[in-house]
Design a protein around this motif. Structure first.
Motif, PDB file in Angstrom:
ATOM      1  N   LEU A 119       0.870  -1.174   0.000  1.00 50.84           N
ATOM      2  CA  LEU A 119       0.000   0.000   0.000  1.00 50.84           C
ATOM      3  C   LEU A 119       0.908   1.224   0.000  1.00 50.84           C
ATOM      4  O   LEU A 119       1.513   1.561   1.018  1.00 50.84           O
ATOM      5  CB  LEU A 119      -0.916   0.018   1.216  1.00 50.84           C
ATOM      6  CG  LEU A 119      -2.114  -0.903   1.144  1.00 50.84           C
ATOM      7  CD1 LEU A 119      -2.907  -0.829   2.439  1.00 50.84           C
ATOM      8  CD2 LEU A 119      -3.002  -0.573  -0.046  1.00 50.84           C
ATOM      9  N   VAL A 120       1.032   1.840  -1.144  1.00 48.15           N
ATOM     10  CA  VAL A 120       1.928   2.983  -1.318  1.00 48.15           C
ATOM     11  C   VAL A 120       1.480   4.130  -0.408  1.00 48.15           C
ATOM     12  O   VAL A 120       0.289   4.451  -0.336  1.00 48.15           O
ATOM     13  CB  VAL A 120       1.947   3.424  -2.799  1.00 48.15           C
ATOM     14  CG1 VAL A 120       2.817   4.670  -2.984  1.00 48.15           C
ATOM     15  CG2 VAL A 120       2.427   2.283  -3.689  1.00 48.15           C
ATOM     16  N   SER A 121       2.421   4.708   0.287  1.00 50.58           N
ATOM     17  CA  SER A 121       2.257   5.874   1.172  1.00 50.58           C
ATOM     18  C   SER A 121       1.529   5.575   2.478  1.00 50.58           C
ATOM     19  O   SER A 121       1.388   6.455   3.313  1.00 50.58           O
ATOM     20  CB  SER A 121       1.554   7.042   0.458  1.00 50.58           C
ATOM     21  OG  SER A 121       2.390   7.577  -0.542  1.00 50.58           O
ATOM     22  N   ALA A 122       1.061   4.342   2.691  1.00 45.66           N
ATOM     23  CA  ALA A 122       0.267   4.038   3.890  1.00 45.66           C
ATOM     24  C   ALA A 122       1.113   3.759   5.127  1.00 45.66           C
ATOM     25  O   ALA A 122       0.591   3.750   6.230  1.00 45.66           O
ATOM     26  CB  ALA A 122      -0.659   2.853   3.617  1.00 45.66           C
ATOM     27  N   GLY A 123       2.405   3.554   4.957  1.00 43.86           N
ATOM     28  CA  GLY A 123       3.264   3.266   6.103  1.00 43.86           C
ATOM     29  C   GLY A 123       3.820   4.541   6.696  1.00 43.86           C
ATOM     30  O   GLY A 123       3.086   5.394   7.191  1.00 43.86           O
ATOM     31  N   PRO A 128      -3.869   7.955   5.212  1.00 44.98           N
ATOM     32  CA  PRO A 128      -4.906   7.236   5.968  1.00 44.98           C
ATOM     33  C   PRO A 128      -5.215   5.878   5.321  1.00 44.98           C
ATOM     34  O   PRO A 128      -5.417   5.787   4.107  1.00 44.98           O
ATOM     35  CB  PRO A 128      -6.105   8.181   5.906  1.00 44.98           C
ATOM     36  CG  PRO A 128      -5.504   9.546   5.705  1.00 44.98           C
ATOM     37  CD  PRO A 128      -4.286   9.306   4.841  1.00 44.98           C
ATOM     38  N   LEU A 129      -5.231   4.839   6.146  1.00 45.83           N
ATOM     39  CA  LEU A 129      -5.313   3.466   5.662  1.00 45.83           C
ATOM     40  C   LEU A 129      -6.502   3.218   4.737  1.00 45.83           C
ATOM     41  O   LEU A 129      -6.334   2.673   3.645  1.00 45.83           O
ATOM     42  CB  LEU A 129      -5.349   2.479   6.836  1.00 45.83           C
ATOM     43  CG  LEU A 129      -5.440   1.005   6.441  1.00 45.83           C
ATOM     44  CD1 LEU A 129      -4.233   0.565   5.620  1.00 45.83           C
ATOM     45  CD2 LEU A 129      -5.604   0.138   7.680  1.00 45.83           C
ATOM     46  N   ASP A 130      -7.701   3.592   5.158  1.00 43.51           N
ATOM     47  CA  ASP A 130      -8.875   3.288   4.327  1.00 43.51           C
ATOM     48  C   ASP A 130      -8.799   3.950   2.962  1.00 43.51           C
ATOM     49  O   ASP A 130      -9.169   3.353   1.953  1.00 43.51           O
ATOM     50  CB  ASP A 130     -10.169   3.688   5.041  1.00 43.51           C
ATOM     51  CG  ASP A 130     -10.498   2.755   6.197  1.00 43.51           C
ATOM     52  OD1 ASP A 130      -9.961   1.624   6.231  1.00 43.51           O
ATOM     53  OD2 ASP A 130     -11.293   3.158   7.070  1.00 43.51           O
ATOM     54  N   ASP A 131      -8.307   5.175   2.916  1.00 44.07           N
ATOM     55  CA  ASP A 131      -8.179   5.859   1.628  1.00 44.07           C
ATOM     56  C   ASP A 131      -7.050   5.248   0.798  1.00 44.07           C
ATOM     57  O   ASP A 131      -7.164   5.146  -0.427  1.00 44.07           O
ATOM     58  CB  ASP A 131      -7.963   7.359   1.823  1.00 44.07           C
ATOM     59  CG  ASP A 131      -8.124   8.124   0.517  1.00 44.07           C
ATOM     60  OD1 ASP A 131      -9.120   7.871  -0.207  1.00 44.07           O
ATOM     61  OD2 ASP A 131      -7.250   8.945   0.200  1.00 44.07           O
ATOM     62  N   ALA A 132      -5.961   4.824   1.456  1.00 43.97           N
ATOM     63  CA  ALA A 132      -4.868   4.172   0.731  1.00 43.97           C
ATOM     64  C   ALA A 132      -5.360   2.877   0.093  1.00 43.97           C
ATOM     65  O   ALA A 132      -5.026   2.573  -1.058  1.00 43.97           O
ATOM     66  CB  ALA A 132      -3.698   3.901   1.676  1.00 43.97           C
ATOM     67  N   ASP A 134      -8.525   2.147  -0.699  1.00 42.46           N
ATOM     68  CA  ASP A 134      -9.461   2.495  -1.772  1.00 42.46           C
ATOM     69  C   ASP A 134      -8.717   2.960  -3.022  1.00 42.46           C
ATOM     70  O   ASP A 134      -9.072   2.568  -4.134  1.00 42.46           O
ATOM     71  CB  ASP A 134     -10.430   3.587  -1.303  1.00 42.46           C
ATOM     72  CG  ASP A 134     -11.440   3.924  -2.376  1.00 42.46           C
ATOM     73  OD1 ASP A 134     -12.305   3.068  -2.676  1.00 42.46           O
ATOM     74  OD2 ASP A 134     -11.342   5.022  -2.967  1.00 42.46           O
ATOM     75  N   ALA A 135      -7.689   3.773  -2.842  1.00 42.21           N
ATOM     76  CA  ALA A 135      -6.913   4.263  -3.989  1.00 42.21           C
ATOM     77  C   ALA A 135      -6.268   3.101  -4.735  1.00 42.21           C
ATOM     78  O   ALA A 135      -6.297   3.048  -5.975  1.00 42.21           O
ATOM     79  CB  ALA A 135      -5.838   5.253  -3.515  1.00 42.21           C
ATOM     80  N   ALA A 136      -5.707   2.151  -3.995  1.00 45.25           N
ATOM     81  CA  ALA A 136      -5.052   1.001  -4.622  1.00 45.25           C
ATOM     82  C   ALA A 136      -6.067   0.153  -5.385  1.00 45.25           C
ATOM     83  O   ALA A 136      -5.879  -0.145  -6.576  1.00 45.25           O
ATOM     84  CB  ALA A 136      -4.339   0.159  -3.567  1.00 45.25           C
ATOM     85  N   VAL A 137      -7.125  -0.241  -4.726  1.00 45.77           N
ATOM     86  CA  VAL A 137      -8.110  -1.144  -5.339  1.00 45.77           C
ATOM     87  C   VAL A 137      -8.781  -0.479  -6.538  1.00 45.77           C
ATOM     88  O   VAL A 137      -8.878  -1.081  -7.617  1.00 45.77           O
ATOM     89  CB  VAL A 137      -9.154  -1.605  -4.299  1.00 45.77           C
ATOM     90  CG1 VAL A 137     -10.305  -2.359  -4.964  1.00 45.77           C
ATOM     91  CG2 VAL A 137      -8.487  -2.467  -3.231  1.00 45.77           C
ATOM     92  N   VAL A 163      -7.888  -4.525   3.319  1.00 46.10           N
ATOM     93  CA  VAL A 163      -7.855  -4.790   1.872  1.00 46.10           C
ATOM     94  C   VAL A 163      -8.908  -5.814   1.488  1.00 46.10           C
ATOM     95  O   VAL A 163      -9.651  -5.618   0.520  1.00 46.10           O
ATOM     96  CB  VAL A 163      -6.444  -5.241   1.420  1.00 46.10           C
ATOM     97  CG1 VAL A 163      -6.449  -5.635  -0.052  1.00 46.10           C
ATOM     98  CG2 VAL A 163      -5.419  -4.140   1.665  1.00 46.10           C
ATOM     99  N   THR A 164      -9.007  -6.918   2.231  1.00 45.38           N
ATOM    100  CA  THR A 164      -9.999  -7.951   1.874  1.00 45.38           C
ATOM    101  C   THR A 164     -11.425  -7.410   1.996  1.00 45.38           C
ATOM    102  O   THR A 164     -12.270  -7.733   1.167  1.00 45.38           O
ATOM    103  CB  THR A 164      -9.834  -9.231   2.721  1.00 45.38           C
ATOM    104  OG1 THR A 164      -9.921  -8.902   4.099  1.00 45.38           O
ATOM    105  CG2 THR A 164      -8.519  -9.920   2.440  1.00 45.38           C
TER     106      THR A 164
END
Length: 170
Positions: A119-123, A128-132, A134-137, A163-164
Motif C-alpha cells: 500500500l503505497v504511502s500508507a506506512g 490514511p489506511l482506508d483511503d490508501a 481504496d486508492a489502490a483497489v 484490503v480484503t
C-alpha cells in the motif's frame, strides 16, 4: 485492448512473493530507505541500489515509477514508485493514484503479468489506511493493463483485513 488485472489480497512479506515484479514504495532519492524500501534493498542485495544509481541518477518524481533488477529476490524486477508523503503535507490524492497507474504502465513495458504491490504511502508516509486501500483497489481494477494479477501484499493483519474488506465491496 488491455483488460484489467485481477486484484487479490495476500497476507505476507512482499520480498518473498514469487511474481514477475514487486513494487517498492521508494523515496525521491532512490537510494534505499526504511519500511518496504529498506526491506527490498536488503533482500535484493547491492545490485538493486547499483541499478537505482545508474537508472535514476537524479531520483524519481512523486507519482512516477521506474524499474530495476530485483537482485536476489524471487521476482525478476522491482518497480519503484514514489508516493506522496502525507505527514509532510503532500495530500494530493492524484499523486497516489498516479503511482499505481505508472506501476502498471511500467509492468506492461516489461511484460510483467504478475505484480505484488504494497500500500503505497500508507506506512511511514502516513496516508490514511482506508483511503490508501481504496486508492489502490480502485486504480488497479480500473486501469487498462496486460497485468493478469495484482497482489496487494499486507504485512499486518489489520491491513490485510482492510484490503480484503474493500475487495469484497466492489
Amino acid at each position: 485492448m488491455d483488460g484489467s488485472a485481477e486484484v487479490i489480497a495476500v497476507r505476507g512479506d512482499i520480498i518473498t512473493q514469487r511474481v514477475d515484479a514487486v513494487v517498492n514504495a521508494a523515496n525521491r532519492r532512490m537510494r534505499g530507505g526504511g519500511g518496504v524500501d529498506g526491506a527490498i534493498h536488503r533482500a535484493g542485495g547491492p545490485e538493486v541500489l547499483a541499478d537505482c544509481v545508474r537508472r535514476f541518477p537524479h531520483g524519481l518524481a512523486t507519482g512516477d515509477a521506474g524499474w530495476t533488477t530485483a537482485g536476489l529476490m524471487p521476482a525478476r524486477w522491482v518497480i519503484h514508485t514514489v508516493g506522496p508523503n502525507h505527514r509532510r503535507g503532500e495530500t494530493d490524492r492524484d499523486l497516489l493514484l498516479s503511482c499505481y497507474r505508472r506501476c502498471l504502465e511500467v509492468a506492461d513495458e516489461l511484460g510483467a503479468r504478475t505484480v505484488a504491490f504494497p500500500l503505497v504511502s500508507a506506512g511511514v508516509y502516513g496516508w490514511p489506511l482506508d483511503d490508501a486501500v481504496d486508492a489502490a483497489v480502485t486504480t488497479l481494477r480500473g486501469t487498462g493493463t496486460r497485468v493478469r494479477e495484482a497482489r496487494i501484499v499486507a504485512f499486518g493483519d489489520s491491513t490485510h483485513r482492510a484490503v480484503t474488506t474493500r475487495l469484497g465491496q466492489v
